[in-house]
Design a protein around this motif. Structure first.
Motif, PDB file in Angstrom:
ATOM      1  N   GLU A  93      37.981 -47.344  15.923  1.00 47.65           N
ATOM      2  CA  GLU A  93      38.865 -46.480  16.708  1.00 47.65           C
ATOM      3  C   GLU A  93      38.598 -46.669  18.204  1.00 47.65           C
ATOM      4  O   GLU A  93      39.512 -46.738  19.007  1.00 47.65           O
ATOM      5  CB  GLU A  93      38.557 -45.034  16.312  1.00 47.65           C
ATOM      6  N   TRP A  94      37.307 -46.785  18.539  1.00 40.02           N
ATOM      7  CA  TRP A  94      36.952 -46.930  19.953  1.00 40.02           C
ATOM      8  C   TRP A  94      37.407 -48.286  20.500  1.00 40.02           C
ATOM      9  O   TRP A  94      37.876 -48.392  21.635  1.00 40.02           O
ATOM     10  CB  TRP A  94      35.455 -46.742  20.187  1.00 40.02           C
ATOM     11  N   ALA A  95      37.285 -49.326  19.684  1.00 40.82           N
ATOM     12  CA  ALA A  95      37.704 -50.663  20.134  1.00 40.82           C
ATOM     13  C   ALA A  95      39.184 -50.641  20.512  1.00 40.82           C
ATOM     14  O   ALA A  95      39.609 -51.238  21.505  1.00 40.82           O
ATOM     15  CB  ALA A  95      37.449 -51.691  19.032  1.00 40.82           C
ATOM     16  N   TYR A  96      39.979 -49.923  19.724  1.00 38.71           N
ATOM     17  CA  TYR A  96      41.422 -49.791  19.994  1.00 38.71           C
ATOM     18  C   TYR A  96      41.651 -49.009  21.299  1.00 38.71           C
ATOM     19  O   TYR A  96      42.436 -49.428  22.155  1.00 38.71           O
ATOM     20  CB  TYR A  96      42.073 -49.084  18.794  1.00 38.71           C
ATOM     21  N   LEU A  97      40.920 -47.904  21.470  1.00 39.93           N
ATOM     22  CA  LEU A  97      41.081 -47.091  22.693  1.00 39.93           C
ATOM     23  C   LEU A  97      40.671 -47.872  23.935  1.00 39.93           C
ATOM     24  O   LEU A  97      41.343 -47.834  24.964  1.00 39.93           O
ATOM     25  CB  LEU A  97      40.244 -45.806  22.592  1.00 39.93           C
ATOM     26  N   GLU A  98      39.553 -48.597  23.815  1.00 35.59           N
ATOM     27  CA  GLU A  98      39.018 -49.365  24.948  1.00 35.59           C
ATOM     28  C   GLU A  98      40.047 -50.390  25.445  1.00 35.59           C
ATOM     29  O   GLU A  98      40.304 -50.503  26.639  1.00 35.59           O
ATOM     30  CB  GLU A  98      37.742 -50.070  24.484  1.00 35.59           C
ATOM     31  N   LYS A  99      40.658 -51.102  24.503  1.00 37.93           N
ATOM     32  CA  LYS A  99      41.686 -52.091  24.858  1.00 37.93           C
ATOM     33  C   LYS A  99      42.853 -51.426  25.573  1.00 37.93           C
ATOM     34  O   LYS A  99      43.365 -51.918  26.574  1.00 37.93           O
ATOM     35  CB  LYS A  99      42.213 -52.769  23.581  1.00 37.93           C
ATOM     36  N   GLY A 100      43.297 -50.297  25.033  1.00 41.51           N
ATOM     37  CA  GLY A 100      44.434 -49.587  25.611  1.00 41.51           C
ATOM     38  C   GLY A 100      44.138 -49.037  26.993  1.00 41.51           C
ATOM     39  O   GLY A 100      44.998 -49.061  27.886  1.00 41.51           O
ATOM     40  N   LEU A 101      42.907 -48.565  27.196  1.00 44.58           N
ATOM     41  CA  LEU A 101      42.525 -48.004  28.497  1.00 44.58           C
ATOM     42  C   LEU A 101      42.424 -49.107  29.550  1.00 44.58           C
ATOM     43  O   LEU A 101      42.877 -48.942  30.682  1.00 44.58           O
ATOM     44  CB  LEU A 101      41.190 -47.251  28.370  1.00 44.58           C
ATOM     45  N   GLU A 102      41.821 -50.236  29.175  1.00 45.60           N
ATOM     46  CA  GLU A 102      41.717 -51.376  30.112  1.00 45.60           C
ATOM     47  C   GLU A 102      43.114 -51.821  30.552  1.00 45.60           C
ATOM     48  O   GLU A 102      43.367 -52.052  31.735  1.00 45.60           O
ATOM     49  CB  GLU A 102      40.990 -52.552  29.445  1.00 45.60           C
ATOM     50  N   GLN A 103      44.002 -51.936  29.577  1.00 42.26           N
ATOM     51  CA  GLN A 103      45.364 -52.385  29.860  1.00 42.26           C
ATOM     52  C   GLN A 103      46.055 -51.419  30.828  1.00 42.26           C
ATOM     53  O   GLN A 103      46.702 -51.832  31.798  1.00 42.26           O
ATOM     54  CB  GLN A 103      46.151 -52.453  28.539  1.00 42.26           C
ATOM     55  N   ARG A 104      45.903 -50.129  30.576  1.00 46.33           N
ATOM     56  CA  ARG A 104      46.600 -49.114  31.366  1.00 46.33           C
ATOM     57  C   ARG A 104      46.108 -49.097  32.816  1.00 46.33           C
ATOM     58  O   ARG A 104      46.892 -49.084  33.762  1.00 46.33           O
ATOM     59  CB  ARG A 104      46.405 -47.747  30.707  1.00 46.33           C
ATOM     60  N   VAL A 105      44.785 -49.104  32.984  1.00 47.00           N
ATOM     61  CA  VAL A 105      44.220 -49.013  34.343  1.00 47.00           C
ATOM     62  C   VAL A 105      44.521 -50.286  35.139  1.00 47.00           C
ATOM     63  O   VAL A 105      44.803 -50.232  36.339  1.00 47.00           O
ATOM     64  CB  VAL A 105      42.703 -48.698  34.287  1.00 47.00           C
ATOM     65  N   LYS A 106      44.502 -51.434  34.474  1.00 52.10           N
ATOM     66  CA  LYS A 106      44.832 -52.694  35.150  1.00 52.10           C
ATOM     67  C   LYS A 106      46.263 -52.638  35.701  1.00 52.10           C
ATOM     68  O   LYS A 106      46.523 -52.998  36.849  1.00 52.10           O
ATOM     69  CB  LYS A 106      44.684 -53.848  34.151  1.00 52.10           C
ATOM     70  N   ALA A 107      47.209 -52.171  34.869  1.00 58.48           N
ATOM     71  CA  ALA A 107      48.615 -52.096  35.295  1.00 58.48           C
ATOM     72  C   ALA A 107      48.782 -51.079  36.426  1.00 58.48           C
ATOM     73  O   ALA A 107      49.508 -51.331  37.400  1.00 58.48           O
ATOM     74  CB  ALA A 107      49.498 -51.723  34.111  1.00 58.48           C
ATOM     75  N   LEU A 108      48.102 -49.945  36.329  1.00 58.78           N
ATOM     76  CA  LEU A 108      48.200 -48.923  37.376  1.00 58.78           C
ATOM     77  C   LEU A 108      47.644 -49.443  38.698  1.00 58.78           C
ATOM     78  O   LEU A 108      48.199 -49.188  39.771  1.00 58.78           O
ATOM     79  CB  LEU A 108      47.455 -47.651  36.943  1.00 58.78           C
TER      80      LEU A 108
END
Length: 486
Positions: A93-108
């Motif tokens: 579950e954390w691996a999925y969240l980590e990927k999503g958070l990295e993606q979001r902050v990079k785009a922002l």
């Protein structure tokens, strides 16, 4: 959830919510088994003793939060309500969240850079220009400024929730000056002391090394190229609600804790007064808002910052984390466009979804929401901390009527979302497990050239009042330790 263990006695009714610890027919989820057996096997005396030890530790160490209420003459300082039962997140579950958070902050981060440079996203019709120029956090002073390492969003706190099916959603992006780091680190220390046997039997991802990553991240921003750059944390001072955190982070990372009066600007550089004279600062991790940073550039009445900081910054002699003007992406109306930003800047589909959100400046969306206010959450776009909100299902007719007038008068100021029934987790109260709604503030650190570190776990915030959906500490919420299994 596979092979679940039946509990000897159902601790509470699951109702129509997703529960972090218990699955269907009240069976314990596999990754919670050791935590459940430890807490369900504790007697009242042991529980009370652990609770007392924890509260004493928090008082002794001054782990506090200052509440400001209009009706009180003096601010109220109190310890954060801290619950003993940890929240446990499986490694998958954390691996999925980590990927999503990295993606979001990079785009922002790319969005903020674009806003202050070419505004391609505006030219290509993805984000309306008025959403940027009318945004109260947009800083014209930042246009064309070269930001060290192109890292605008050095620290972010992304608030995640789960719906009734257990799916994660991003509720909010906190990108200006997110708080809560200290509660995450201290909570873990206290839990390790109180329950060493649980820490040993569960393979839990360490959070302490993230303090080193925090320091490395700040160092990477230094424009001077020195091997040992001088780093300082700028605090508004001891009367600030998060002052404990400022002092804690400065001490743990071995950086200087300074107030505006300790700094002086000379020759487009910022110096710190010290016993041996003036010392040049390379990186400033600031915990004060843009408005107060520099009275020459922003609010001329500010006594918290130092005149000339922006000149030193523009001259390339200082890094400021987070960069001034980052709030342009922090506004709740801008949140609606984050999935589009991910597609635009990264060419990827968003991993983490947004909660469906209505922009009340759009007539058809406004009309839809006004007809359904009792079932909506309405938020003022520029406020945070649980302020300026209407929670329809628990609001009175008078509150709904007053909000309706505000929306009609200032539609640009508001967004609305359907009420998400936040997931629940057990807390210990009067010797029994009782369910409370929770969210998760995940912390992401970004250094030069988009080097990203997500602190494993983050801060689980708890709505301590039964049935309440408000988890903010400024509104009486508490927190619990968050374990990510290795």
């Amino acid at each position: 959830m596979g092979n679940m263990k039946q509990t000897p006695c159902a601790p509470y009714s699951l109702d129509a919510f997703f529960d972090e610890m218990f699955g269907g027919s009240q069976s314990v989820r596999p990754h919670y088994e050791s935590v459940y057996s430890r807490f369900s096997g504790m007697g009242d005396t042991e529980l009370a003793a652990k609770q007392k030890s924890m509260e004493r530790r928090m008082m002794e160490e001054g782990i506090t939060f200052t509440l400001y209420k209009p009706e009180q003459m003096y601010p109220l300082e109190r310890t954060i309500p801290f619950d003993l039962i940890p929240r446990v997140i499986s490694s998958d579950e954390w691996a999925y969240l980590e990927k999503g958070l990295e993606q979001r902050v990079k785009a922002l981060n790319r969005f903020v850079h674009d806003v202050y440079h070419d505004q391609n996203i505006v030219r290509d019709g993805i984000v309306p220009r008025r959403m940027i120029v009318a945004n109260c956090y947009f800083r014209p002073e930042m246009v064309r400024v070269q930001v060290p390492g192109n890292a605008y969003i050095t620290t972010s706190g992304i608030d995640l929730i789960r719906d009734v099916s257990g799916e994660y959603y991003v509720l909010e992006d906190n990108l200006r000056s997110p708080s809560g780091f200290s509660y995450l680190f201290k909570g873990r220390t206290i839990m390790n002391e109180l329950f060493p046997e649980l820490s040993l039997t569960n393979s839990i991802r360490d959070v302490d090394h993230s303090l080193n990553r925090f320091l490395t991240t700040l160092r990477s921003l230094s424009p001077s190229g020195k091997s040992e750059p001088v780093i300082a944390l700028l605090t508004p001072g001891e009367y600030n609600s998060a002052y404990y955190e400022h002092a804690f982070l400065a001490q743990q990372m071995g950086i200087h804790l300074v107030e505006g009066r300790d700094l002086v600007a000379m020759n487009h550089k910022i110096y710190m007064r010290s016993l041996t004279g003036l010392k040049q600062i390379d990186v400033l991790y600031r915990r004060i808002d843009d408005d107060f940073l520099d009275p020459l550039a922003f609010d001329p009445n500010s006594l918290l910052g130092v005149a000339g900081i922006m000149n030193a910054y523009r001259a390339g002699n200082l890094a400021i984390a987070n960069a001034p003007g980052t709030g342009v992406s922090d506004d709740k109306a801008m949140y609606i466009y984050v999935p589009d930003m991910i597609r635009y800047y990264l060419g990827e589909e968003p991993i983490l979804k947004n909660v469906p959100t209505y922009l009340l400046s759009r007539p058809e969306e406004r009309e839809y929401v006004l007809g359904r206010l009792p079932e909506m959450v309405v938020k003022e776009t520029s406020l945070s901390g649980g302020y300026g909100m209407l929670i329809g299902p628990t609001a009175t007719d008078e509150e709904i009527a007053a909000f309706k007038q505000q929306i009609l008068q200032y539609p640009d100021r508001y967004i609305a979302q359907p009420t998400v029934q936040l997931s629940r987790a057990p807390i210990m109260q009067q010797g029994k497990m009782q369910p409370r709604h929770i969210d998760l503030r995940a912390f992401v650190l970004m250094g030069a050239d988009e080097s990203i570190h997500v602190i494993p776990g983050g801060l689980t915030r708890v709505a301590m009042r039964e049935g309440s959906l408000i988890v903010n500490s400024s509104q009486g919420g508490g927190c619990k330790d968050t374990w990510v299994l290795a």
